[in-house]
Design an enzyme around this catalytic site. Sequence first.
Site, PDB file in Angstrom:
ATOM      1  N   CYS A  57      58.931  59.851  59.916  1.00 59.11           N
ATOM      2  CA  CYS A  57      59.836  58.511  59.431  1.00 59.11           C
ATOM      3  C   CYS A  57      58.687  57.789  58.541  1.00 59.11           C
ATOM      4  CB  CYS A  57      60.109  57.730  60.717  1.00 59.11           C
ATOM      5  SG  CYS A  57      60.718  56.047  60.540  1.00 59.11           S
TER       6      CYS A  57
ATOM      7  N   HIS B 217      67.672  53.570  63.503  1.00 61.30           N
ATOM      8  CA  HIS B 217      66.929  52.467  63.095  1.00 61.30           C
ATOM      9  C   HIS B 217      67.848  50.985  63.155  1.00 61.30           C
ATOM     10  CE1 HIS B 217      63.287  53.966  61.579  1.00 61.30           C
ATOM     11  NE2 HIS B 217      63.864  54.974  60.722  1.00 61.30           N
TER      12      HIS B 217
ATOM     13  N   HIS C  66      68.981  59.701  63.101  1.00 64.20           N
ATOM     14  CA  HIS C  66      67.791  59.156  62.755  1.00 64.20           C
ATOM     15  C   HIS C  66      67.852  57.613  62.062  1.00 64.20           C
ATOM     16  CE1 HIS C  66      63.023  59.367  61.694  1.00 64.20           C
ATOM     17  NE2 HIS C  66      63.597  58.277  61.069  1.00 64.20           N
ATOM     18  N   GLU C  67      68.515  57.918  61.040  1.00 66.30           N
ATOM     19  CA  GLU C  67      68.812  56.737  60.256  1.00 66.30           C
ATOM     20  C   GLU C  67      69.554  55.694  60.849  1.00 66.30           C
ATOM     21  OE1 GLU C  67      66.943  56.206  57.979  1.00 66.30           O
ATOM     22  OE2 GLU C  67      66.315  58.322  57.608  1.00 66.30           O
TER      23      GLU C  67
HETATM   24 NI    NI Z   1      62.943  56.644  59.938  1.00 65.29          NI
END
Ligand code: NI
Length: 186
Positions: free
Chosen positions: A102, A148, A144-145
């Site tokens: 990341c 966030h 993953h995105e």
């Molecule tokens: Ni990330």
Amino acid sequence: MSEAMSILKIARMGHPVLASVARPVDDPTAPVIRRLLVDMLETLDDIGGVGLAAPQVHVPLRVVLYQVPAARNEGQAIPLRALINPVLEPLDDTMAEDWEACLSLPGLMGRVPRHTRIRWRGRAGDGSPVEGVAEGFHARVLQHECDHLDGVLYPQRMTDMAAFGFAEEVRARLAAVASVQGSARG
Ligand code: NI
């Protein structure tokens, strides 16, 4: 493109913007959102990465940008895609572990369990509704995105903290293991 672009500063783990729940975008076609997407695109191009979420550039809005290289998607590249107010839904309970990194945790990597098949929907960069099904690495990138946007970083998804470390060290260890397995087979 007539408007000037900007490379944005990346927030690193520990900054509160990465631990907060981002706000939905009211109007995906607003000029301020278009500008954000242009700047995020420029930033991702400059740094080189698979994806970027708005909180990573200190903007607490539900916006992500990502792409999937052909080598990670059975030969079929997914060109850069903006998703506004994305919603993910696992299609079943199957999970798989793989390594992730990341931009907000520079130099580190960890092995993270993720759903292998998900349905995704949201708004595209032009405001139109979009949806689809993602599998494998594509599904991993989306999870993953979108994490966030909920203030979650990949170490918080890990179940084995022994599989977390500096990328240089981890890659050296993985290469050594591959070489031992290779010689054992050969
Ligand atoms: Ni990330």
